[in-house]
Design an enzyme around this catalytic site. Structure first.
Site, short mmCIF file in Angstrom:
data_model
loop_
_atom_site.label_atom_id
_atom_site.label_comp_id
_atom_site.label_asym_id
_atom_site.label_seq_id
_atom_site.Cartn_x
_atom_site.Cartn_y
_atom_site.Cartn_z
N ALA A 1 6.91 -6.19 4.28
CA ALA A 1 7.60 -6.96 5.31
C ALA A 1 9.10 -6.64 5.34
CB ALA A 1 7.38 -8.45 5.08
N THR B 1 -2.56 -7.19 6.74
CA THR B 1 -2.24 -7.55 8.11
C THR B 1 -3.26 -6.89 9.03
OG1 THR B 1 -0.50 -7.58 9.80
CG2 THR B 1 -0.75 -5.58 8.54
#
Length: 314
Positions: A120, A72
């Site tokens: 996540a 990310t």
């Protein structure tokens, strides 16, 4: 049977069915596995020591593939107009793209935001717990939770679950009575205040742009352009970053979602390749009034006179 139940005879060992013990064990396991429904700070720990070290060994012994790659790009910085948060939206599972629309900037309350980087599931769960605590704090004390308090809660959680496989790198940004704040918290229990942060696999590329263009006296539009530019260049170099670039601005009035722009649109504005570069005249120079799209006013800085003299001497 009713009389046996009233008298308690059904609990005697010679009156119990042969599968009652198995049923009780299953119910106990279910209660332990779902204990976080009653207490969100209590999660069922893995049934072996040092999960981060021993889980790969167990998977290798069983012949099961489980890829824990993460990717990310998130960034945040403070400037004279408040705090900027910007992030991409790509979620990956190993070498595969799981989602292109994941929301990595979470609204905790009207004046505080959190970012997701790492696992996540870990980040989303603890951000939801933190959002609930922010709301309960506001109802109990009739004032907003400060950013320092929220960061301390996440830091305590990370410390409690340290070494159990928790993978989390978060930024908490908000505005309270002391002004704008930006705090980084990770799964190792570290809590750091700062002016510029970038977290994720694409953070080195984003920090390269931020180091070049950041200054505290940026205008709002310059800050928006700098954040989008940094995330774009990270997505162009890091395969685990991409999707939609989400930009948020926080000031004394609260947070505001400035834009949600696809990387392909930013590519047309910031790409510096020769095939997309400006047209040149017959002598090979750029035509008047034209420059490469990757250059803007905030990158044009003059070197100090002493540095220029040293360079001239060399």
């Amino acid at each position: 049977m009713a009389l046996e139940f009233v008298c308690g005879m059904n609990r005697m060992s010679f009156m119990r069915r042969f599968d009652d013990l198995q049923t009780e064990w299953q119910l106990q396991q279910l209660r332990e596995a779902t204990s976080n429904f009653e207490n969100p700070y209590t999660l069922m720990a893995p049934p072996f020591e040092k999960p981060a070290e021993n889980l790969p060994k167990i998977l290798a012994h069983c012949g099961i593939e489980m890829n824990f790659d993460h990717g990310t790009t998130t960034l945040g910085f403070k400037y004279q107009g408040g705090v900027i948060l910007c992030a991409d939206s790509r979620a990956t599972s190993g070498q595969y793209i799981g989602s292109q629309t994941m929301k990595k900037i979470v609204e905790l309350n009207d004046y505080m935001l959190g970012t997701l980087a790492g696992g996540a599931a870990d980040c989303v769960y603890w951000d939801r717990v933190l959002a609930k605590e922010c709301r309960l704090h506001q109802l109990r004390y009739r004032k907003r939770m400060t950013v320092d308090t929220a960061a301390r809660i996440i830091c305590n959680i990370s410390t409690e679950y340290k070494g159990m496989g928790l993978v989390m790198g978060m930024m908490l940004a908000g505005f309270d009575d002391e002004g704008g704040k930006l705090i980084y918290v990770d799964s190792e229990g570290m809590r750091t205040h700062g002016h510029v942060f970038s977290v994720g696999s694409g953070s080195p590329y984003a920090l390269g742009v931020l180091d070049t263009g950041y200054r505290y006296d940026l205008t709002d539009q310059e800050a928006y352009d700098l954040a989008r530019r940094a995330i774009y260049h990270a997505t162009s170099k890091d395969a685990y970053s991409g999707g939609i670039v989400r930009l948020y601005h926080i000031n004394d009035l609260g947070w505001k979602n400035i834009s949600n722009t696809d990387c392909s649109e930013l590519h047309d504005a910031y790409y510096c390749g020769e095939e997309r570069g400006p047209r040149r005249d017959s002598e090979g120079g750029m035509k008047a009034g034209q420059q490469k799209p990757c250059f803007s006013g905030w990158t044009k800085r003059k070197l100090p006179e002493d540095v220029q003299a040293k360079l001239a001497t060399v």
